[in-house]
Design an enzyme around this catalytic site. Structure first.
Site, PDB file in Angstrom:
ATOM      1  N   HIS A  67      41.060  -8.086 -14.874  1.00  0.00           N
ATOM      2  CA  HIS A  67      40.741  -9.531 -15.430  1.00  0.00           C
ATOM      3  C   HIS A  67      42.078  -9.858 -14.163  1.00  0.00           C
ATOM      4  CE1 HIS A  67      40.395 -13.428 -17.158  1.00  0.00           C
ATOM      5  NE2 HIS A  67      39.213 -12.907 -17.411  1.00  0.00           N
ATOM      6  N   ASP A  88      47.649  -5.746 -20.898  1.00  0.00           N
ATOM      7  CA  ASP A  88      47.082  -6.331 -21.526  1.00  0.00           C
ATOM      8  C   ASP A  88      46.343  -5.846 -22.139  1.00  0.00           C
ATOM      9  OD1 ASP A  88      44.946  -7.900 -21.626  1.00  0.00           O
ATOM     10  OD2 ASP A  88      44.487  -8.514 -19.799  1.00  0.00           O
ATOM     11  N   GLN A 112      41.071  -7.000 -24.554  1.00  0.00           N
ATOM     12  CA  GLN A 112      40.039  -6.392 -24.551  1.00  0.00           C
ATOM     13  C   GLN A 112      40.073  -5.491 -25.899  1.00  0.00           C
ATOM     14  OE1 GLN A 112      36.718  -7.989 -24.294  1.00  0.00           O
ATOM     15  NE2 GLN A 112      37.682  -8.953 -22.804  1.00  0.00           N
ATOM     16  N   LYS A 122      39.541 -13.865 -29.536  1.00  0.00           N
ATOM     17  CA  LYS A 122      38.647 -12.473 -29.180  1.00  0.00           C
ATOM     18  C   LYS A 122      38.599 -11.846 -30.171  1.00  0.00           C
ATOM     19  CE  LYS A 122      39.621 -12.540 -24.125  1.00  0.00           C
ATOM     20  NZ  LYS A 122      37.932 -13.002 -23.212  1.00  0.00           N
ATOM     21  N   CYS A 143      35.389 -12.221 -14.012  1.00  0.00           N
ATOM     22  CA  CYS A 143      37.254 -12.700 -13.293  1.00  0.00           C
ATOM     23  C   CYS A 143      37.751 -11.760 -13.212  1.00  0.00           C
ATOM     24  CB  CYS A 143      37.985 -12.672 -14.881  1.00  0.00           C
ATOM     25  SG  CYS A 143      37.826 -14.871 -15.469  1.00  0.00           S
TER      26      CYS A 143
HETATM   27  N1  C6P Z   1      38.246 -12.186 -20.304  1.00  0.00           N
HETATM   28  C1  C6P Z   1      35.615 -11.698 -20.426  1.00  0.00           C
HETATM   29  O1  C6P Z   1      34.456 -12.656 -20.606  1.00  0.00           O
HETATM   30  P1  C6P Z   1      42.376 -15.649 -22.377  1.00  0.00           P
HETATM   31  O2  C6P Z   1      41.469 -16.269 -21.099  1.00  0.00           O
HETATM   32  O3  C6P Z   1      43.855 -15.656 -21.724  1.00  0.00           O
HETATM   33  O4  C6P Z   1      41.757 -15.442 -23.604  1.00  0.00           O
HETATM   34  O5  C6P Z   1      42.165 -14.442 -21.992  1.00  0.00           O
HETATM   35  C2  C6P Z   1      42.505 -13.931 -20.535  1.00  0.00           C
HETATM   36  C3  C6P Z   1      42.023 -12.291 -20.225  1.00  0.00           C
HETATM   37  C4  C6P Z   1      42.648 -11.387 -20.198  1.00  0.00           C
HETATM   38  N2  C6P Z   1      42.021  -9.937 -19.928  1.00  0.00           N
HETATM   39  C5  C6P Z   1      41.424  -9.145 -20.202  1.00  0.00           C
HETATM   40  C6  C6P Z   1      40.993  -7.616 -19.907  1.00  0.00           C
HETATM   41  C7  C6P Z   1      40.020  -9.914 -19.913  1.00  0.00           C
HETATM   42  O6  C6P Z   1      39.352  -9.693 -20.300  1.00  0.00           O
HETATM   43  C8  C6P Z   1      40.257 -11.479 -20.621  1.00  0.00           C
HETATM   44  C9  C6P Z   1      39.248 -12.846 -21.044  1.00  0.00           C
HETATM   45  C10 C6P Z   1      37.006 -12.823 -20.656  1.00  0.00           C
HETATM   46  O7  C6P Z   1      36.092 -11.029 -20.523  1.00  0.00           O
HETATM   47  C11 C6P Z   1      36.951 -14.255 -19.954  1.00  0.00           C
HETATM   48  S1  C6P Z   1      36.871 -14.087 -18.359  1.00  0.00           S
END
Ligand code: C6P
Length: 390
Positions: free
Chosen positions: A107, A184, A187, A210, A348
């Site tokens: 991401h 990370d 997910q 999430k 992203c």
């Molecule tokens: N993915 C998706 O629709 P934040 O925005 O900081 O809570 O998470 C960022 C992020 C980082 N790593 C992974 C693997 C992610 O999936 C995400 C967020 C969302 O897939 C928003 S783009």
């Protein structure tokens, strides 16, 4: 609720999940009865707020099996957690000639902070390649991949393809070459049991929103030994021990990394969310999500001219796809008109999409409250849409 006169089917859980009532009630209760600032007052409400905030930290430590509560730094979410590591540990430890090893699945939140750091320090970025549409990692030449690596930073579950990466195996390899590791878990944290000690990572990040928690709160697991040697991230109140006009001494970790009034209500909501998930059982959630994803994948395979991405075997609870003749935007708009919420775009992960040769994919992502009947409804909506659009 109904969306455009149709019962809502919410398949955008990888972006953010819905919030169970106990989470909303915990936040409401906190604001109604215990609201005050933390760590400052000696009055009853401040003590309650501090206990709630620090209690949430303990709960997060337990949720990911961290050895110590001190290992948990509250952040706004995954993005801020990774930026914190890049700006502190990264800036203090990386220099020209060092390699930051990522995967092609990352991401932007686990890519752009490292690009910024590489520009500042002269370190180089290297990527573990993915193998075509299946999106699994090509680990055939680990020794070459890990040469000169000082940091391995990888996603646990790909938000774009659903790939579940062998994080423990990769962290072990990183440890063997003396590299520091970050996982990370944006997910994965809400979708399967997570144990930082079993994974063997130095850092791990996730976002509350999430996994049924509120937005604006997340956590960074950072081994206390590493935190000790890391410079502060931001300066301000809460993170200092003593301050003179010219300089300051910092608070002990993890408070050293939490400048300013924190998101107390967010931490309270996160605590309630973690309780909610553990009542359901994360093994059960994982089994449900993957079963639904595999069912959706099988049903999608009934369409002609469809390209489905992601691994053949075990996968996270999502499925991404494109149709040869129909633009993803038209598809998502039409699905929304029928009450089905999916996401389209590069999610992203633009470099990954460039590699796959598609500007955008459509993605349906599931959680424990989704059902097979909703997948069937989604397929029905797609069937109608395909007739109309192709
Ligand atoms: N993915 C998706 O629709 P934040 O925005 O900081 O809570 O998470 C960022 C992020 C980082 N790593 C992974 C693997 C992610 O999936 C995400 C967020 C969302 O897939 C928003 S783009």
């Amino acid at each position: 609720q109904k969306i455009n006169r149709h019962p809502l089917v919410y398949f955008d859980n990888a972006a953010t999940t819905q919030k169970p009532r106990p989470v909303l009630e915990a936040i409401q209760r906190y604001y109604e009865h215990d609201n005050a600032n933390v760590h400052r007052g000696i009055h009853e409400l401040s003590n309650r707020a501090t206990a709630a905030y620090e209690g949430a930290r303990e709960r997060v430590a337990q949720f990911i099996n961290a050895p110590s509560t001190k290992d948990i730094i509250f952040t706004r979410g995954t993005t801020e957690a990774i930026n914190l590591v890049a700006a502190t540990w990264g800036a203090a430890n990386l220099r020209e000639g060092d390699v930051i090893l990522l995967t092609e699945l990352e991401h932007h939140s686990n890519l752009v902070p490292w690009q910024l750091l590489a520009q500042r320090t002269g370190a180089a970025l290297r990527f573990i390649p993915v193998t075509g549409d299946e999106g699994t990692l090509d680990l055939s030449d680990l020794d070459a991949l890990f040469r000169d690596v000082k940091l391995l930073s990888i996603t646990h579950i790909s938000n774009a393809l659903g790939t579940i990466n062998p994080v423990a195996e990769l962290c072990a390899k990183a440890r063997a070459v003396g590299a520091v590791t970050l996982v990370d878990a944006a997910q994965s944290a809400g979708h399967l049991p997570l144990d930082v000690q079993a994974i063997g990572c130095d850092f791990l990040s996730f976002s509350g929103h999430k996994l049924c928690g509120p937005t604006g709160i997340g956590a960074l697991y950072a081994r206390t030994a590493l935190q000790e040697a890391m410079p502060p991230y931001q300066g301000g109140g809460e993170m200092i021990a003593t301050v003179t006009f010219q300089s300051s001494e910092y608070h002990v970790p993890p408070h050293k990394f939490e400048a300013g009034t924190p998101n107390i209500a967010g931490a309270v909501g996160l605590h309630a969310a973690l309780d909610y998930l553990d009542d359901l059982g994360r093994e059960n959630i994982h089994a449900h999500d993957t079963e639904l994803a595999s069912y959706a994948k099988d049903r999608l395979a009934e369409f002609d001219g469809i390209r489905i991405f992601g691994p053949a075997g075990d996968r996270g609870g999502l499925v991404s796809f494109v149709f040869e003749n129909v633009h993803a935007l038209d598809l998502a708009t039409m699905a929304d008109q029928q009450g089905v919420a999916i996401r389209i775009g590069h999610h992203c992960t633009q470099p990954l999409h460039d590699k796959l040769g598609v500007p955008a994919t459509a993605r349906a992502s599931f959680y424990f409250y989704n059902t097979r009947a909703e997948v069937d409804r989604f397929i029905e909506v797609l069937q109608k849409g395909m007739k109309l659009l192709s």
